[in-house]
Design a protein around this motif. Structure first.
Motif, short mmCIF file in Angstrom:
data_model
loop_
_atom_site.label_atom_id
_atom_site.label_comp_id
_atom_site.label_asym_id
_atom_site.label_seq_id
_atom_site.Cartn_x
_atom_site.Cartn_y
_atom_site.Cartn_z
N ILE A 91 7.88 4.45 10.64
CA ILE A 91 7.47 3.27 9.87
C ILE A 91 6.32 2.52 10.53
CG2 ILE A 91 8.22 1.00 9.04
CD1 ILE A 91 10.97 2.22 8.55
N THR A 95 3.19 4.99 9.50
CA THR A 95 2.83 4.29 8.27
C THR A 95 1.79 3.20 8.51
OG1 THR A 95 5.00 4.72 7.30
CG2 THR A 95 3.69 2.96 6.33
N TYR A 96 2.06 2.31 9.47
CA TYR A 96 1.17 1.17 9.65
C TYR A 96 0.00 1.46 10.58
CZ TYR A 96 3.86 -2.14 6.90
OH TYR A 96 4.46 -2.80 5.85
N VAL A 100 -1.87 2.78 7.18
CA VAL A 100 -2.16 1.59 6.37
C VAL A 100 -3.28 0.74 6.97
CG1 VAL A 100 -1.18 -0.54 5.45
CG2 VAL A 100 0.17 1.55 5.44
N THR A 407 8.09 -1.09 1.73
CA THR A 407 8.09 -0.12 0.63
C THR A 407 6.89 -0.33 -0.29
OG1 THR A 407 10.51 -0.04 0.70
CG2 THR A 407 9.43 0.83 -1.27
N THR A 409 4.08 -1.89 0.38
CA THR A 409 2.84 -1.59 1.11
C THR A 409 2.55 -0.10 1.11
OG1 THR A 409 3.10 -3.53 2.54
CG2 THR A 409 1.68 -1.76 3.36
N THR A 410 3.57 0.71 1.36
CA THR A 410 3.38 2.16 1.37
C THR A 410 2.92 2.67 0.01
OG1 THR A 410 5.16 2.34 3.02
CG2 THR A 410 4.49 4.36 1.91
N GLY A 432 3.23 10.58 0.87
CA GLY A 432 3.71 9.31 0.35
C GLY A 432 5.15 9.37 -0.09
N LEU A 435 7.58 9.13 2.93
CA LEU A 435 7.61 7.79 3.52
C LEU A 435 8.28 6.79 2.60
CD1 LEU A 435 4.06 7.61 5.18
CD2 LEU A 435 6.25 8.07 6.27
N VAL A 436 8.01 6.89 1.30
CA VAL A 436 8.62 5.96 0.35
C VAL A 436 10.13 6.19 0.27
CG1 VAL A 436 8.79 5.36 -2.10
CG2 VAL A 436 6.55 5.57 -1.01
N ASP A 439 11.62 4.48 3.20
CA ASP A 439 11.60 3.03 2.99
C ASP A 439 12.69 2.60 2.00
OD1 ASP A 439 9.43 2.99 4.67
OD2 ASP A 439 7.94 2.85 3.06
#
Length: 660
Positions: A91, A95-96, A100, A407, A409-410, A432, A435-436, A439
Motif C-alpha cells: 500500500i 501504491t503511493y 501514485v 481505495t 486514490t488507487t 490496478g 491493488l484495488v 484495498d
C-alpha cells in the motif's frame, strides 16, 4: 465574495510518467543543494503519522476487548507480523511511493490533484465516467478530513497513555496532558510547515533510530521472527484462518495510516525528498520495530497489553513516553498540513469559497497555513479526545476513513494512467485490479466496525462531501447569474462611448477590482447606471497567481486600453507570485510609469469592490436546505479588502443581490 475560475486556468498541469512507460526525467524546481534540508523537513512533517503507528498497531490487533479478538499464538503472531509487513510494502511503497506520487498537479499532490488531472481538457475518457470519478474523488478527500481529525487525537493519546506503563500513579493526568499538547500543537501552525519541519526533523530522526534499535533488541531475543518477512505466512494466515485474519485487518490497517499524507504533503516538500526519507529511514525502522514487537510477544504472551513500551528496558520507559509524545505531536503535523493542502486545492477547484491563506516558504509554493481550517481541526480534535478518552476506543473509528481514501486514490490513479499516460490496458487492469482488491478487503473489514465507532469518519466524510458538492453547485448557479448581471466588458465600454450626451467625468481615480476581462465589474456598472457618473481615471484590475515565489516588477503588469486609447479607462492584469503580497495600492506607481492614461497622483483615489448578497428564494437548481447551507458557507469567504490591502476609509463596497 469571489468565485474561482476552473482549475485548468489556475495552474499548469504536469504529469509525471512512471519509469518503464517513459523516462522518469522530471527536473526539480528546487535547488539540488536544498534536497537534504527538504528530506530532513519531510522526515519531521510527512512521516509523523505513519512513523508512530508502531505505538498502537500490534497492541490493537491483540486487544482482548476487541469485538473480534485475535488470540495470541505462535501461528497468529507470525501471520500478523507478515500481514503488517506486506500491507505496508504494497500500500505505501508500491501504491503511493512508487506509483501514485508520479502524478501531480503543478507540484501539488493529494487526491484533489488527481481530480484536477481527471477534469482537465484533453484528458481522455467518457464525460460521465469523469464526473463519477471526480465525485468519488471528492468523497475520498472528504474522508481525509475525518482522518485529519482522528489522527492527532489517537496519536497523542496513545503516547501519553504510556505513562500507565512507566508511572501508573499519574494515569489520571492522561486526558489533561493530551489536551494541553494538542492546543500547543495547533498554536504553532502559524509558524509554517518549513519552520515546524526544521524543528521536528531531527527529533524524528532520533525517533526512527530508536524504533530500529528497539526492534533489533526484540529480534535478537527471537530471531525466528524474521521468517515472517516471507509472504507465505501472510497468505497462509488469510487462507487458513480467514475469519480471524479478516477481522484483524481492522487493526493491521493502522500500520498504513498516514499513506495519504505522504501524497497530500508532496506540495510541501516534493516527491524526491519524501521518497528518499521513506526508503532510507522510515520504512526500515518501522518494519524492524514491528518484527521486534512480534518477537517479544512470542516469548512473553502477556506483553500484548503494550508491546511497544514493554519492548524497551525498564529504565528507558519513562524517557520513551516523552519521546513518543513528541513524535505523536509530529504525527499530527502530517495530516494537519495535508488538510491545508486539500482545502487549498478544493477552493481552487471551486468546492470551497476563497479562504485566507498564508504562504510560509519562498522555496516551496505548497507550504501554507489556513487559519480557518486550523481552528476547525483544533475544536474537532479536542472534541474527539474528550468524547472517546482512549486510543483503543478511537482505533475502531480510524480505519474506515483511511481505507476509503486509499481505495479511491488507487482507482483514480489507474484511470489517469490508462487515459492520459496510455499504459497498456492489461497493465492497468491487472496491476490496478490487484491493488484495488487488496484495498477493498481492508475497507470491507473496517466496515464491520461501523457500530463500534467506524460511523464517525463516515459521518465526517458525508458532511464534508455535502458541503463540497453544495458549494460547487451553488457557485455554478450564482456565477451564471452574475455573468448575466455583469454583461460583457467590451460591450459595456462601447456603450459608454455611444452615450449622448457623454457621462460627466468627476475628478479622481476609481479602481475597480474584477474577476477577469470577460465581464464588467458590477460596481462600475452600478456607478454608471445609478449615479450617472464616471471618474476622470478608471482602472479595472484583476489578479493572476503564478506558481513562483515572486514576480518581478518588470513582469507584474499587462495593460489594455480596451479599444479606446484616450478615454482614461485602462484594464490592468496584475501578476503575483505566491509569496508576493496582494497589494493593490502598491500597483499604482507601476501603472503610472507604464501608461499615459493612468493617474498622475493619488489624490481622490477610491477603490470599489463588488459584493454579492445571497438570499434564499424560489429559483430552481437546489433544494431549500442546500441553499441555506450554501449561504452559510459563503460567510467564511476571506475579506477582499483585507486580502488586497485596500484602505478601509478609501474603499467603497457596492453590492448586488442574487436570489437562489
Amino acid at each position: 465574495m469571489e468565485y474561482h475560475r476552473p482549475a485548468r486556468e489556475l495552474a499548469r498541469v504536469t504529469l509525471r510518467k512512471p519509469a518503464g512507460w517513459k523516462a522518469d526525467t522530471v527536473a526539480s524546481s528546487r535547488p539540488t543543494t536544498g534536497q537534504a534540508a527538504l528530506t530532513v523537513g519531510a522526515l519531521g512533517v510527512v512521516f509523523g503519522d505513519i512513523g508512530t503507528s508502531p505505538l498502537y498497531t500490534v497492541q490493537t490487533v491483540f486487544n482482548p476487548s476487541d469485538p473480534h479478538p485475535v488470540k495470541v499464538s505462535t501461528e497468529h503472531v507470525f501471520g500478523i507480523v507478515s500481514l503488517i509487513f506486506w500491507s505496508v510494502t504494497i500500500i505505501v511503497t508500491v501504491t503511493y511511493v512508487w506509483l501514485v506520487m508520479r502524478a501531480d498537479n503543478d507540484g501539488e499532490g493529494g487526491i484533489m490533484a488527481l481530480i484536477s488531472l481527471i477534469r482537465k481538457r484533453g484528458s481522455g475518457g467518457v464525460g460521465r465516467t469523469k464526473l463519477v470519478l471526480a465525485a468519488l474523488g471528492i468523497f475520498g478527500a472528504s474522508l481525509f478530513f475525518g482522518d485529519s481529525m482522528i489522527t492527532p487525537a489517537i496519536s497523542v493519546l496513545s503516547a501519553v497513555e504510556g505513562v500507565k506503563v512507566a508511572e501508573p500513579s499519574v494515569s489520571d493526568l492522561v486526558i489533561p496532558i493530551t489536551v494541553a499538547i494538542i492546543i500547543v500543537l495547533f498554536l504553532f501552525q502559524r509558524l509554517g510547515t518549513g519552520a515546524v519541519g526544521r524543528l521536528f526533523g531531527p527529533v524524528m530522526g532520533v525517533w526512527f533510530a530508536v524504533l530500529a534499535g528497539l526492534g533489533v533488541r526484540g529480534i535478537v531475543m527471537h530471531p525466528a521472527i524474521l521468517k515472517a518477512l516471507s509472504p507465505t505466512y501472510a497468505i497462509g494466515f488469510l487462507a487458513g484462518h480467514f475469519g480471524t485474519a479478516f477481522f484483524s485487518l481492522t487493526a493491521v490497517v493502522l500500520a498504513v495510516t498516514g499513506a495519504e499524507a505522504l501524497y497530500a504533503d508532496m506540495g510541501h516538500f516534493g516527491r524526491a525528498p519524501i521518497r528518499r526519507a521513506w526508503l532510507i529511514a522510515v520504512f526500515p525502522a518501522c518494519i524492524l520495530n514491528y518484527l521486534g514487537q512480534g518477537a517479544l510477544i512470542l516469548g512473553h504472551h502477556d506483553t500484548i497489553s503494550n508491546p511497544f513500551f514493554l519492548l524497551a528496558p525498564g529504565w528507558a520507559r519513562l524517557p520513551m513516553v516523552f519521546l513518543a509524545t513528541v513524535a505523536t505531536v509530529i504525527a499530527s503535523q502530517a495530516v494537519i498540513t495535508g488538510a491545508y493542502s486539500v482545502a487549498h486545492q478544493a477552493a481552487g477547484l471551486g468546492y470551497l469559497p476563497r479562504l485566507r491563506i498564508k504562504y510560509t516558504s519562498e522555496e516551496t509554493m505548497g507550504q501554507i497555513y489556513i487559519p480557518w481550517i486550523n481552528w476547525l481541526l483544533l475544536v474537532s480534535v479536542l472534541t474527539l479526545v474528550l468524547t472517546f478518552r482512549s486510543s483503543d476506543a478511537l482505533a475502531y473509528a480510524y480505519g474506515t476513513a483511511v481505507t476509503g481514501t486509499i481505495t479511491i486514490t488507487t482507482l483514480l490513479f489507474f484511470y489517469i494512467a490508462r487515459q492520459q499516460w496510455r499504459i497498456p490496458l492489461w497493465i492497468a487492469v491487472a496491476g490496478g485490479g490487484v491493488l484495488v482488491i487488496i484495498d477493498l478487503l481492508f475497507f470491507a473489514a473496517n466496515l464491520t466496525k461501523v457500530v463500534h465507532g467506524a460511523w464517525l469518519p463516515l459521518l465526517i466524510g458525508i458532511t464534508v462531501f455535502t458541503i463540497f458538492s453544495t458549494w460547487q453547485k451553488g457557485r455554478h448557479l450564482v456565477t451564471a447569474q452574475r455573468v448575466r448581471d455583469e454583461g460583457p466588458l467590451r460591450e459595456f465600454i462601447d456603450q459608454l462611448h455611444a452615450m449622448k450626451p457623454p457621462l460627466p467625468r468627476v475628478p479622481g481615480t476609481a479602481v475597480f477590482l474584477n474577476r477577469g476581462k470577460a465581464t464588467a465589474p458590477l460596481a462600475l456598472r452600478a456607478n454608471v447606471e445609478h449615479n450617472h457618473i464616471l471618474h476622470e481615471h478608471v482602472l479595472i484590475v484583476s489578479m493572476e497567481m503564478k506558481p513562483t515565489p515572486h514576480v518581478p516588477d518588470t513582469e507584474r503588469l499587462e495593460l489594455d486600453d480596451l479599444g479606446y486609447a484616450e478615454d482614461q479607462i485602462v484594464y490592468v492584469t496584475a501578476r503575483f507570485g505566491y509569496m508576493d503580497q496582494l497589494n493593490v495600492p502598491g500597483l499604482l506607481p507601476l501603472i503610472r510609469a507604464a501608461s499615459t492614461e493612468s493617474p498622475r497622483d493619488d489624490d481622490k483615489l477610491s477603490y470599489f469592490l463588488s459584493r454579492i448578497e445571497l438570499v434564499q428564494g424560489n429559483a430552481p437548481g437546489m433544494s431549500r436546505w442546500r441553499k441555506r447551507l450554501f449561504i452559510a458557507t459563503s460567510r467564511i469567504t476571506a475579506d477582499a479588502a483585507e486580502s488586497f490591502k485596500l484602505p478601509r476609509d478609501g474603499t467603497v463596497v457596492m453590492g448586488s443581490r442574487i436570489e437562489l
